[in-house]
Design a protein around this motif. Sequence first.
Motif, PDB file in Angstrom:
ATOM      1  N   GLU A  99       0.825  -1.205   0.000  1.00  0.00           N
ATOM      2  CA  GLU A  99       0.000   0.000   0.000  1.00  0.00           C
ATOM      3  C   GLU A  99       0.861   1.257   0.000  1.00  0.00           C
ATOM      4  O   GLU A  99       0.512   2.263  -0.633  1.00  0.00           O
ATOM      5  N   ILE A 100       2.005   1.201   0.684  1.00  0.00           N
ATOM      6  CA  ILE A 100       2.877   2.386   0.718  1.00  0.00           C
ATOM      7  C   ILE A 100       3.338   2.760  -0.692  1.00  0.00           C
ATOM      8  O   ILE A 100       3.385   3.940  -1.045  1.00  0.00           O
ATOM      9  N   LEU A 101       3.647   1.779  -1.525  1.00  0.00           N
ATOM     10  CA  LEU A 101       4.089   2.078  -2.890  1.00  0.00           C
ATOM     11  C   LEU A 101       2.936   2.626  -3.722  1.00  0.00           C
ATOM     12  O   LEU A 101       3.127   3.529  -4.553  1.00  0.00           O
ATOM     13  N   LEU A 102       1.747   2.086  -3.515  1.00  0.00           N
ATOM     14  CA  LEU A 102       0.578   2.581  -4.231  1.00  0.00           C
ATOM     15  C   LEU A 102       0.340   4.049  -3.898  1.00  0.00           C
ATOM     16  O   LEU A 102       0.097   4.876  -4.775  1.00  0.00           O
ATOM     17  N   LYS A 103       0.448   4.399  -2.612  1.00  0.00           N
ATOM     18  CA  LYS A 103       0.217   5.784  -2.201  1.00  0.00           C
ATOM     19  C   LYS A 103       1.371   6.695  -2.624  1.00  0.00           C
ATOM     20  O   LYS A 103       1.143   7.843  -3.010  1.00  0.00           O
ATOM     21  N   LEU A 104       2.603   6.193  -2.580  1.00  0.00           N
ATOM     22  CA  LEU A 104       3.727   7.007  -3.041  1.00  0.00           C
ATOM     23  C   LEU A 104       3.669   7.239  -4.554  1.00  0.00           C
ATOM     24  O   LEU A 104       4.130   8.263  -5.045  1.00  0.00           O
ATOM     25  N   PHE A 105       3.090   6.299  -5.279  1.00  0.00           N
ATOM     26  CA  PHE A 105       2.946   6.446  -6.720  1.00  0.00           C
ATOM     27  C   PHE A 105       2.178   7.731  -7.042  1.00  0.00           C
ATOM     28  O   PHE A 105       2.449   8.402  -8.036  1.00  0.00           O
ATOM     29  N   PHE A 106       1.217   8.061  -6.160  1.00  0.00           N
ATOM     30  CA  PHE A 106       0.434   9.284  -6.321  1.00  0.00           C
ATOM     31  C   PHE A 106       0.855  10.349  -5.308  1.00  0.00           C
ATOM     32  O   PHE A 106       0.103  11.271  -4.994  1.00  0.00           O
ATOM     33  N   GLY A 107       2.068  10.224  -4.802  1.00  0.00           N
ATOM     34  CA  GLY A 107       2.539  11.050  -3.703  1.00  0.00           C
ATOM     35  C   GLY A 107       2.685  12.525  -4.023  1.00  0.00           C
ATOM     36  O   GLY A 107       2.757  13.354  -3.115  1.00  0.00           O
ATOM     37  N   SER A 108       2.730  12.902  -5.306  1.00  0.00           N
ATOM     38  CA  SER A 108       2.892  14.320  -5.645  1.00  0.00           C
ATOM     39  C   SER A 108       1.679  15.141  -5.224  1.00  0.00           C
ATOM     40  O   SER A 108       1.741  16.368  -5.186  1.00  0.00           O
ATOM     41  N   GLU A 109       0.582  14.462  -4.874  1.00  0.00           N
ATOM     42  CA  GLU A 109      -0.607  15.166  -4.392  1.00  0.00           C
ATOM     43  C   GLU A 109      -0.423  15.674  -2.962  1.00  0.00           C
ATOM     44  O   GLU A 109      -1.199  16.496  -2.491  1.00  0.00           O
ATOM     45  N   LEU A 110       0.576  15.151  -2.251  1.00  0.00           N
ATOM     46  CA  LEU A 110       0.809  15.518  -0.853  1.00  0.00           C
ATOM     47  C   LEU A 110       2.080  16.353  -0.720  1.00  0.00           C
ATOM     48  O   LEU A 110       2.921  16.372  -1.622  1.00  0.00           O
ATOM     49  N   ASP A 111       2.211  17.003   0.423  1.00  0.00           N
ATOM     50  CA  ASP A 111       3.464  17.696   0.731  1.00  0.00           C
ATOM     51  C   ASP A 111       4.574  16.667   0.896  1.00  0.00           C
ATOM     52  O   ASP A 111       4.330  15.543   1.359  1.00  0.00           O
ATOM     53  N   THR A 112       5.783  17.067   0.563  1.00  0.00           N
ATOM     54  CA  THR A 112       6.934  16.170   0.683  1.00  0.00           C
ATOM     55  C   THR A 112       7.077  15.642   2.106  1.00  0.00           C
ATOM     56  O   THR A 112       7.357  14.457   2.315  1.00  0.00           O
ATOM     57  N   GLU A 113       6.850  16.505   3.091  1.00  0.00           N
ATOM     58  CA  GLU A 113       7.017  16.080   4.487  1.00  0.00           C
ATOM     59  C   GLU A 113       6.029  14.977   4.873  1.00  0.00           C
ATOM     60  O   GLU A 113       6.353  14.108   5.680  1.00  0.00           O
ATOM     61  N   GLU A 114       4.825  15.006   4.306  1.00  0.00           N
ATOM     62  CA  GLU A 114       3.853  13.942   4.587  1.00  0.00           C
ATOM     63  C   GLU A 114       4.337  12.607   4.026  1.00  0.00           C
ATOM     64  O   GLU A 114       4.186  11.558   4.650  1.00  0.00           O
ATOM     65  N   ASN A 115       4.927  12.643   2.838  1.00  0.00           N
ATOM     66  CA  ASN A 115       5.477  11.423   2.244  1.00  0.00           C
ATOM     67  C   ASN A 115       6.676  10.922   3.044  1.00  0.00           C
ATOM     68  O   ASN A 115       6.833   9.723   3.248  1.00  0.00           O
ATOM     69  N   ILE A 116       7.513  11.846   3.498  1.00  0.00           N
ATOM     70  CA  ILE A 116       8.671  11.462   4.310  1.00  0.00           C
ATOM     71  C   ILE A 116       8.202  10.830   5.621  1.00  0.00           C
ATOM     72  O   ILE A 116       8.773   9.836   6.086  1.00  0.00           O
TER      73      ILE A 116
END
Length: 197
Positions: A99-116
């Motif tokens: 699931e983490i990869l699925l969400k990171l795949f669309f991660g540009s929708e979030l702030d970088t800090e949220e992805n980190i």
Amino acid sequence: MPKTNTTIYIILGLLDHEQLSGYDIKKKIDMMISHFWEVGYGQIYPTLKLLEAEGLVVKQSAESSKGPEKNLYAITPSGKAALREWLDIGETKEYTRYEILLKLFFGSELDTEENIKRIGLFRERHQQNVNIIEMFKHNLKPILSQDDDHLYYYLTVLFGEEVYKAYLSWADKAEAMLRDAAQRRQAEEQGEEEGPE
């Protein structure tokens, strides 16, 4: 019997080693198998009932030092044959769903800090798994020659060790790349704000 219900064969494999109650089966799955194969608690008792109806296990009452009698299940010769038949079948697919990869795949929708932060939580979870795997490895290593089962358990532990260490390595690299990208963007934005001299 359908060969797609893997829980059947997990239970048969555990019972091939020793007699267990349904509760004991769940504990062993949680402790030893859940690192590489999930089995829901709700699957165990219906599967035991099915196995008993098919004559692959037998149920017997046993006294318990902690209260009322409990049911112990033992594998039958037919159960051993079904387990062996399943073990002889080649694997059809290794399931990889992250699931983490699925969400990171669309991660540009979030702030970088949220992805980190998401990657950091992933790292924490799997650092705990590394610690558990190290405990298994430490406990199994001295007794490898005592029982063939121990050697095969140890092989799954080695696999887990390699996988979880790869997860941690990926998390470090992914976080570093996101931080670098954020710093570059920040530098570019500052340059645009200052404008040409």
